[in-house]
Design a protein around this motif. Structure first.
Motif, PDB file in Angstrom:
ATOM      1  N   GLY A  64       0.852  -1.147  -0.001  1.00  0.00           N
ATOM      2  CA  GLY A  64      -0.008   0.011  -0.041  1.00  0.00           C
ATOM      3  C   GLY A  64       1.049   1.320  -0.119  1.00  0.00           C
ATOM      4  N   THR A  65       0.012   2.526   0.019  1.00  0.00           N
ATOM      5  CA  THR A  65       0.926   3.523   0.190  1.00  0.00           C
ATOM      6  C   THR A  65       0.338   4.533   1.266  1.00  0.00           C
ATOM      7  OG1 THR A  65      -0.757   4.840  -1.314  1.00  0.00           O
ATOM      8  CG2 THR A  65       1.126   3.717  -2.339  1.00  0.00           C
ATOM      9  N   ALA A  66       1.318   5.459   1.686  1.00  0.00           N
ATOM     10  CA  ALA A  66       0.747   6.296   2.904  1.00  0.00           C
ATOM     11  C   ALA A  66      -0.451   7.373   2.334  1.00  0.00           C
ATOM     12  CB  ALA A  66       2.020   7.024   3.367  1.00  0.00           C
ATOM     13  N   GLN A  67      -0.585   7.397   1.249  1.00  0.00           N
ATOM     14  CA  GLN A  67      -1.800   8.486   0.706  1.00  0.00           C
ATOM     15  C   GLN A  67      -3.029   7.686   0.758  1.00  0.00           C
ATOM     16  OE1 GLN A  67       1.330   7.874  -1.003  1.00  0.00           O
ATOM     17  NE2 GLN A  67       1.752   9.890  -0.287  1.00  0.00           N
ATOM     18  N   ASP A  68      -3.108   6.169   1.214  1.00  0.00           N
ATOM     19  CA  ASP A  68      -4.459   5.555   1.527  1.00  0.00           C
ATOM     20  C   ASP A  68      -4.250   4.987   2.759  1.00  0.00           C
ATOM     21  OD1 ASP A  68      -6.782   3.987   1.303  1.00  0.00           O
ATOM     22  OD2 ASP A  68      -6.699   3.932  -0.906  1.00  0.00           O
ATOM     23  N   GLU A  69      -4.820   3.662   3.200  1.00  0.00           N
ATOM     24  CA  GLU A  69      -4.756   3.255   4.337  1.00  0.00           C
ATOM     25  C   GLU A  69      -3.400   2.452   4.600  1.00  0.00           C
ATOM     26  OE1 GLU A  69      -7.815   0.401   4.990  1.00  0.00           O
ATOM     27  OE2 GLU A  69      -9.410   1.431   3.960  1.00  0.00           O
ATOM     28  N   GLY A  70      -2.589   2.640   3.528  1.00  0.00           N
ATOM     29  CA  GLY A  70      -1.221   1.879   3.766  1.00  0.00           C
ATOM     30  C   GLY A  70      -1.143   0.440   3.621  1.00  0.00           C
ATOM     31  N   VAL A  71      -2.075  -0.248   3.194  1.00  0.00           N
ATOM     32  CA  VAL A  71      -2.309  -1.675   3.072  1.00  0.00           C
ATOM     33  C   VAL A  71      -3.049  -1.981   1.841  1.00  0.00           C
ATOM     34  CG1 VAL A  71      -4.277  -1.637   4.591  1.00  0.00           C
ATOM     35  CG2 VAL A  71      -2.769  -3.860   4.479  1.00  0.00           C
ATOM     36  N   THR A  72      -2.441  -3.125   1.031  1.00  0.00           N
ATOM     37  CA  THR A  72      -3.138  -3.837   0.145  1.00  0.00           C
ATOM     38  C   THR A  72      -3.522  -4.853   0.836  1.00  0.00           C
ATOM     39  OG1 THR A  72      -1.619  -2.854  -1.495  1.00  0.00           O
ATOM     40  CG2 THR A  72      -2.895  -4.971  -2.447  1.00  0.00           C
ATOM     41  N   ARG A  73      -4.951  -5.295   0.497  1.00  0.00           N
ATOM     42  CA  ARG A  73      -5.587  -6.467   1.108  1.00  0.00           C
ATOM     43  C   ARG A  73      -6.138  -7.482   0.181  1.00  0.00           C
ATOM     44  NH1 ARG A  73      -7.516  -2.518   4.922  1.00  0.00           N
ATOM     45  NH2 ARG A  73      -6.558  -2.711   6.838  1.00  0.00           N
ATOM     46  N   LEU A  74      -6.029  -8.833   0.247  1.00  0.00           N
ATOM     47  CA  LEU A  74      -6.790  -9.656  -0.562  1.00  0.00           C
ATOM     48  C   LEU A  74      -7.213 -10.748   0.697  1.00  0.00           C
ATOM     49  CD1 LEU A  74      -7.084 -11.254  -3.243  1.00  0.00           C
ATOM     50  CD2 LEU A  74      -5.057 -12.775  -2.759  1.00  0.00           C
ATOM     51  N   GLY A  75      -8.561 -10.783   0.563  1.00  0.00           N
ATOM     52  CA  GLY A  75      -9.171 -11.748   1.643  1.00  0.00           C
ATOM     53  C   GLY A  75      -8.975 -13.208   1.553  1.00  0.00           C
ATOM     54  N   ASP A  76     -10.137 -14.046   1.654  1.00  0.00           N
ATOM     55  CA  ASP A  76      -9.940 -15.502   1.732  1.00  0.00           C
ATOM     56  C   ASP A  76     -10.409 -16.249   0.405  1.00  0.00           C
ATOM     57  OD1 ASP A  76      -9.013 -15.062   4.308  1.00  0.00           O
ATOM     58  OD2 ASP A  76     -11.039 -15.255   5.178  1.00  0.00           O
ATOM     59  N   ASP A  77      -9.969 -17.474   0.263  1.00  0.00           N
ATOM     60  CA  ASP A  77     -10.713 -18.304  -0.612  1.00  0.00           C
ATOM     61  C   ASP A  77     -10.759 -17.572  -2.191  1.00  0.00           C
ATOM     62  OD1 ASP A  77     -10.773 -20.505   0.922  1.00  0.00           O
ATOM     63  OD2 ASP A  77     -12.507 -19.528   1.992  1.00  0.00           O
ATOM     64  N   ASN A  78      -9.880 -16.869  -2.870  1.00  0.00           N
ATOM     65  CA  ASN A  78      -9.683 -16.227  -3.971  1.00  0.00           C
ATOM     66  C   ASN A  78      -9.073 -17.152  -4.840  1.00  0.00           C
ATOM     67  OD1 ASN A  78     -11.156 -13.364  -3.376  1.00  0.00           O
ATOM     68  ND2 ASN A  78      -9.460 -13.575  -1.641  1.00  0.00           N
ATOM     69  N   TRP A  79      -9.469 -17.202  -5.976  1.00  0.00           N
ATOM     70  CA  TRP A  79      -8.763 -17.863  -7.250  1.00  0.00           C
ATOM     71  C   TRP A  79      -8.291 -16.690  -8.113  1.00  0.00           C
ATOM     72  CZ3 TRP A  79      -7.812 -22.898  -8.297  1.00  0.00           C
ATOM     73  CH2 TRP A  79      -7.290 -22.984  -9.385  1.00  0.00           C
ATOM     74  N   ILE A  80      -6.757 -16.593  -8.101  1.00  0.00           N
ATOM     75  CA  ILE A  80      -6.132 -15.584  -8.770  1.00  0.00           C
ATOM     76  C   ILE A  80      -5.334 -16.243  -9.741  1.00  0.00           C
ATOM     77  CG2 ILE A  80      -4.670 -13.582  -8.648  1.00  0.00           C
ATOM     78  CD1 ILE A  80      -7.024 -13.307  -6.912  1.00  0.00           C
ATOM     79  N   SER A  81      -5.643 -15.858 -10.932  1.00  0.00           N
ATOM     80  CA  SER A  81      -4.960 -16.520 -12.293  1.00  0.00           C
ATOM     81  C   SER A  81      -3.718 -15.969 -12.638  1.00  0.00           C
ATOM     82  CB  SER A  81      -6.014 -16.630 -13.598  1.00  0.00           C
ATOM     83  OG  SER A  81      -7.147 -17.533 -12.942  1.00  0.00           O
ATOM     84  N   ALA A  82      -3.060 -16.361 -13.657  1.00  0.00           N
ATOM     85  CA  ALA A  82      -1.695 -16.055 -14.016  1.00  0.00           C
ATOM     86  C   ALA A  82      -1.642 -14.563 -14.435  1.00  0.00           C
ATOM     87  CB  ALA A  82      -1.317 -16.898 -15.218  1.00  0.00           C
ATOM     88  N   TYR A  83      -0.545 -14.072 -14.136  1.00  0.00           N
ATOM     89  CA  TYR A  83      -0.318 -12.442 -14.688  1.00  0.00           C
ATOM     90  C   TYR A  83      -1.250 -11.550 -14.035  1.00  0.00           C
ATOM     91  CZ  TYR A  83       2.895 -14.603 -18.031  1.00  0.00           C
ATOM     92  OH  TYR A  83       3.764 -15.385 -18.706  1.00  0.00           O
ATOM     93  N   VAL A  84      -2.003 -11.614 -13.055  1.00  0.00           N
ATOM     94  CA  VAL A  84      -2.820 -10.761 -12.438  1.00  0.00           C
ATOM     95  C   VAL A  84      -2.013  -9.738 -11.858  1.00  0.00           C
ATOM     96  CG1 VAL A  84      -4.540 -10.647 -10.404  1.00  0.00           C
ATOM     97  CG2 VAL A  84      -4.973 -12.267 -12.365  1.00  0.00           C
ATOM     98  N   HIS A  85      -2.310  -8.541 -11.654  1.00  0.00           N
ATOM     99  CA  HIS A  85      -1.739  -7.247 -11.116  1.00  0.00           C
ATOM    100  C   HIS A  85      -2.780  -6.888 -10.040  1.00  0.00           C
ATOM    101  CE1 HIS A  85       0.847  -4.159 -10.020  1.00  0.00           C
ATOM    102  NE2 HIS A  85       0.200  -3.399 -10.586  1.00  0.00           N
TER     103      HIS A  85
END
Length: 265
Positions: free
Chosen positions: A100-121
């Motif tokens: 994350g960045t200080a300009q927002d909450e300062g954190v990037t979040r991913l929850g539970d049981d997600n399916w994230i395929s190749a090359y995702v940003h």
């Protein structure tokens, strides 16, 4: 199996990193000093996990991922921002998740049981819920919020600060620059609404009465000719007429109140 056998001898794990004894780390992976990883998580080969990154239980990281790298934001000056990943996620090849960045909450979040395929940003400060599906090459710019059970098809691109509601469906190659309300299916470049994500709702156990109520709400929002403010009022009245879907319609109405980039409409 002992801890030493769970970490491949070619992997580099900083002594200050905190890994549960059941965590597996594959060949040539690198784990930095401020990383914490929970029980049952498997890190495949050639994965780099760095930054102030916390990972929960039973995640599976496939090869060649970059997790917790610095934000791709010129305003970032090395502040101790974070990445938080929940439990039970499947994260495929060549993904990039940034801090994350200080300009927002300062954190990037991913929850539970997600399916994230190749090359995702997942860019800085994104907030992704649980039970989502990201197909290959789906891309989130900074500060994007994605609700539970949302689906992003292949090559979908989302502009910074957009919000995607729960159970929404984003079609393949969609260019998204506005917010997407819950339950709505959008596609195209520029994105346009295509209806209610009925198939997704059926698969998740929504009743016929719930789906009928959501469809009625969709018609008020998109096919009635009402202004957005008039539609909000009409949706509040629709809650009383569709008791089975009242909570779902309320969630839709509340999302409209939080939309900051205008909705796809």
């Amino acid at each position: 199996m002992s801890t030493i056998h769970r970490i491949h001898p070619t992997a580099i794990v900083d002594p200050q990193a905190e890994l549960d004894s059941s965590v597996e780390v594959g060949p040539y992976s690198i784990i930095g000093p401020n990383v914490r990883i929970g029980a049952g998580t498997v890190v495949g080969p050639h994965v780099v996990i760095e930054g102030h990154t916390t990972i929960g239980k039973n995640n599976k990281f496939f090869q060649f991922g970059s997790i917790g790298a610095a934000p791709q934001d010129k305003k970032w000056q090395g502040e101790p921002t974070r990445l938080e990943i929940g439990n039970g996620n499947t994260i495929r090849e060549f993904v990039t998740f940034n801090l994350g960045t200080a300009q927002d909450e300062g954190v990037t979040r991913l929850g539970d049981d997600n399916w994230i395929s190749a090359y995702v940003h997942l860019a800085h400060d994104c907030q992704v819920g649980s039970h989502t599906i990201f197909s290959n090459n789906a891309q989130l710019a900074g500060h994007v919020h994605v609700g539970d059970h949302a689906i992003l098809s292949g090559y979908a691109g989302v502009h910074q600060f957009c919000k995607i509601g729960a159970h929404a469906f984003i079609g393949m190659y969609t260019s998204l620059t506005q917010d997407v309300p819950p339950f709505v299916l959008v596609s195209g470049n520029p994105a346009g609404q295509r209806g209610v994500n009925i198939e997704g709702l059926k698969r998740r156990g929504f009743t016929r009465e719930q789906i009928d109520g959501i469809r009625a709400a969709y018609k008020l929002l998109y096919r009635s000719g009402l202004t957005l403010e008039e539609a909000k009022t009409a949706l509040q009245e629709e809650e009383g007429r569709s008791p089975a879907a009242a909570a779902d319609i309320r969630a839709l109405r509340e999302f409209l109140g939080l939309a900051t980039r205008g909705i796809v409409r």
